[in-house]
Scaffold this active site. Structure first.
Site, PDB file in Angstrom:
ATOM      1  CG  HIS A 161      76.222 -97.392 -80.816  1.00  0.00           C
ATOM      2  ND1 HIS A 161      75.756 -97.686 -79.562  1.00  0.00           N
ATOM      3  CD2 HIS A 161      75.331 -96.506 -81.362  1.00  0.00           C
ATOM      4  CE1 HIS A 161      74.630 -97.006 -79.336  1.00  0.00           C
ATOM      5  NE2 HIS A 161      74.355 -96.295 -80.421  1.00  0.00           N
ATOM      6  CD  GLU A 175      71.829 -87.785 -83.854  1.00  0.00           C
ATOM      7  OE1 GLU A 175      72.078 -86.956 -82.972  1.00  0.00           O
ATOM      8  OE2 GLU A 175      71.497 -88.955 -83.618  1.00  0.00           O
ATOM      9  CG  ASP A 176      75.748 -89.513 -85.901  1.00  0.00           C
ATOM     10  OD1 ASP A 176      75.313 -88.419 -85.497  1.00  0.00           O
ATOM     11  OD2 ASP A 176      75.850 -90.518 -85.181  1.00  0.00           O
ATOM     12  CG  ASP A 200      63.001-108.702 -49.436  1.00  0.00           C
ATOM     13  OD1 ASP A 200      63.775-107.899 -48.894  1.00  0.00           O
ATOM     14  OD2 ASP A 200      61.926-108.362 -49.963  1.00  0.00           O
TER      15      ASP A 200
END
Length: 737
Positions: free
Chosen positions: A62, A91-92, A274
């Site tokens: 990721h 954060e993780d 279009d």
């Protein structure tokens, strides 16, 4: 599809993806840059080593993918690529922002910290919380715009890999993407990313619609290729003869934009003509690229007839994002309309890379500050605490997707405004104080109303007055976020002043009725008048919409102990908690008015949709039952409005205490020097009323005049009449309407 790979295969795939990241970066990387990126990659790999994605893949896939979007699609440099690799570490994992600063320096630590804060915001589903989070997220733009750019890349990869998530999460994330991230990408000039985010958002919010349009587009793919080749062959020879180096590309319209057009025009897929556009990208130096664009335009229009109403010249007047391109629509082979975009390599880079390419080409120039100017305006509205968060988001998005117009000041300076902007929007675009004091405007030399809708090329002069103040009607015709925010803030301040005056006035009136002024009395009055807060009560006393007779009625009922007991019990049980107790003026929708003149007419509420006070409604003139009121989204609305448009009446609910009424006064007396000036000063200044019309005649020493104004109620009119009679020379004031 289940993920299945050995550790050795995973390690090989991680190495391949990392090398691929470094291959095609938009910026040229120095050896020092590569060392920085490698250091960030190694730390991210170690920090996420025990983590897996929902698909079962190693988590490091990721951050590498996000870094690749940042490097390839957005075009940012080494610091941003490193920050993208590290964006989930704080954060993780156990690593902290201090660790980031120690290992990678202040800039990268600041970006990672900003990304971590945003990630913690988006956990709630409530719309008001989501809107407030959006406002907070945009504030990080002023720390470092790269925070938002990397967050957009993060969201794009999450949307690309969402198949393994539960359905309810897919819908939530996709809705948030369409609500927040796609508009942001659009405003920052990331048109390719914006398009992909919108299509992916539609894929999960309306999967059946998405699949249906996608299948139909794919079925026509070969036919489109043949058509584009046929179209291109007719102009290639002339472009070659003129010595142009160019590419001609076919680009199908996004699924989301087709869906939006089908909804807006209420047509089927087959009726959208279009569905694809042709893009001509030519090589040119910056001094000649505008000339070359119009030369290509001439070559094309020699072969195909253009639609003059569909010419969009974003080269002479670029969008505020920096976007430049010449858009034309021509009648192509087979009688089909074809949109053509003509742009240089440089223009194309800015269109695809947005902020990064704009910065690359315009660094050091003082003339091109579109993004910086936009950020300054954005900060202005973000920091206005009086604006409701949801209103802010809706205003923000409305301004994003509107087309732009270009308006001149009296000195010839160019101002950019959204299409549909009024003359008052222009006044606020110059300066907040000028907007607040605006009493009139001249458009192209002619005095015109403040609600005049401007067009490109208009020259506007703003007339100001120190006694002029905003009123609620202004909010009905301004469209820019800046104007709406400032008007609301000013009205709130004015309402606070009226409320303070009302509090003093109420204290005096209660004393005359021998009722003590305390919290219990105020609470009883709020309940008696069916209001929500004490602020509402004081405001209505201040503007005179609560009459003395009504206060006497309250005093009489107060003496009845049984009534008082039940009233207090109901009031206690019905009192709302939390935010509703804050002193905010509520909307007390108690009057339905019709037409532009807001007339009060007899009506009946329709049984088919059961509208209630505050709903968006319209009136329908029936043959036997007079006016029937329907909700705007009534199931029968489309049928009535399309088949019997002449019988549909504009209608809206209003708060009668805020409603202004037109009144004409006939004034007479002895002609004295300055009598007319004194009259207009009292009306415009002390009473803060609008003057619609004024006529005066002097016969000998006798003064006679007629003046049309707006008032809120009889009490205000009575006070005004008393003040006018105090003017030296005036001896008679009569209401004649």
């Amino acid at each position: 599809m289940m993920y299945n790979a050995t550790i050795e295969e995973e390690n090989k795939e991680i190495a391949t993806r990392y090398k691929d990241l470094l291959k095609g970066t938009y910026q040229t990387l120095s050896e020092e840059d590569k060392v920085l990126i490698r250091k960030a990659f190694d730390l991210a790999l170690e920090a996420h080593s025990d983590q897996r994605r929902k698909t079962g893949e190693p988590y490091i896939f990721h951050p590498i993918a996000v870094a690749k979007i940042v490097a390839y699609e957005i075009g940012l440099g080494a610091e941003s690529i490193a920050a993208a690799l590290l964006h989930d570490v704080v954060e993780d994992t156990p690593y902290t922002v201090n660790d980031m600063e120690r290992l990678f320096g202040v800039t990268i630590a600041k970006i990672v910290s900003g990304l971590t804060k945003i990630s913690k915001l988006n956990k709630e589903q409530d719309a008001s919380i989501q809107a407030e989070n959006f406002r907070k997220m945009l504030l990080t733009l002023h720390d470092d715009v790269r925070v938002i750019l990397i967050k957009i890349a993060d969201r794009l990869h999450n949307m690309q890999t969402m198949d393994s998530m539960p359905g309810y999460k897919q819908v939530k994330i996709a809705s948030e993407t369409l609500y927040i991230y796609a508009p942001l990408a659009h405003r920052l000039g990331l048109y390719n990313i914006k398009t992909e985010l919108e299509d992916l958002g539609l894929k999960y919010t309306e999967p059946e619609v998405f699949e249906d349009i996608e299948q139909k587009l794919n079925a026509n793919k070969e036919e489109q290729k043949v058509y584009i080749k046929k179209f291109s062959d007719n102009i290639r020879e002339k472009l070659d003869n003129e010595g142009f180096k160019y590419k001609i590309k076919g680009r199908r319209k996004s699924i989301y934009s087709i869906r939006r057009k089908m909804r807006a025009q209420m047509v089927r897929f087959d009726e959208i003509y279009d569905k694809f556009a042709i893009r001509i990208i030519y090589k040119s130096d910056e001094n000649n690229e505008k000339f070359d664009a119009w030369k290509i335009y001439s070559i094309i229009t020699e072969q195909y007839n253009p639609n003059p109403l569909r010419l969009r010249d974003w080269i002479t007047n670029p969008k505020t994002t920096g976007y430049e391109s010449l858009h034309i629509t021509v009648m192509g082979p087979g009688g089909n309309w074809v949109e053509i975009q003509i742009r240089s390599d440089r223009m194309n880079e800015i269109a695809e890379k947005g902020y990064a390419a704009h910065f690359k080409y315009k660094q050091g120039s003082q003339n091109e500050r579109g993004l910086e100017i936009w950020l300054d305006r954005l900060k202005d509205s973000l920091e206005n605490k009086s604006v409701n968060a949801i209103d802010f988001v809706e205003d923000f998005k409305l301004n994003l997707y509107s087309e732009e117009i270009f308006v001149f000041t009296p000195k010839g300076e160019l101002k950019t405004l959204p299409k549909g902007a009024s003359a008052l929007d222009f006044a606020f675009a110059i300066h907040t104080d000028i907007g607040l004091k605006c009493r009139g405007v001249k458009v192209n030399g002619k005095l015109t109303p403040l609600d005049t809708v401007l067009g490109s090329g208009d020259q506007v002069e703003v007339l100001i007055s120190n006694v002029k103040k905003p009123n609620n009607r202004w909010l009905e015709f301004v469209v820019t976020t800046r104007a709406r925010a400032r008007i609301r803030a000013s009205l709130k301040e004015e309402e606070k002043g009226i409320s303070e005056e009302g509090k003093v006035l109420l204290t005096r009136k209660l004393r005359q009725l021998k009722i003590p002024f305390n919290d219990k009395t105020v609470s009883s009055l709020v309940s008696f008048f069916k209001l929500q807060t004490s602020f509402d009560l004081f405001y209505r006393v201040g503007v005179g919409s609560i009459e003395n007779s009504e206060l006497k009625s309250f005093a009489n009922k107060r003496s009845n102990l049984i009534f008082n007991f039940f009233k207090n019990k109901i009031q206690r049980s019905g009192r709302k908690k939390g935010k509703e107790e804050t002193e905010e003026l509520s909307n007390n929708y108690d009057l339905l008015v019709f037409g532009k003149d807001e007339e009060k007419l007899e009506y009946k509420l329709s049984m088919c949709c059961n509208p209630i006070a505050g709903d968006k409604v319209f009136g329908f003139l029936t043959i036997n039952d007079g006016i029937k009121v329907h909700k705007s989204d009534c199931p029968n609305a489309i049928s009535m409005q399309s088949n019997y448009a002449y019988r549909v009446m504009f209608a809206k609910w209003i708060d009668s205490s805020k409603r202004n009424f037109k009144v004409t006064l006939e004034i007479s007396g002895e002609d004295k020097l300055g009598i007319l000036n004194n009259l207009t000063r009292i009306i415009s200044g002390n009473s803060n009323m609008n003057i619609y019309n004024i006529n005066s005649v002097t016969r000998g020493s006798v003064f006679q005049g007629k003046i049309t104004i707006d008032v809120k109620n009889k009490t205000q009119l009575k006070k005004l009449t008393e003040n006018i009679l105090k003017i030296e020379g005036i001896n008679k004031v009569i209401r004649i309407d």
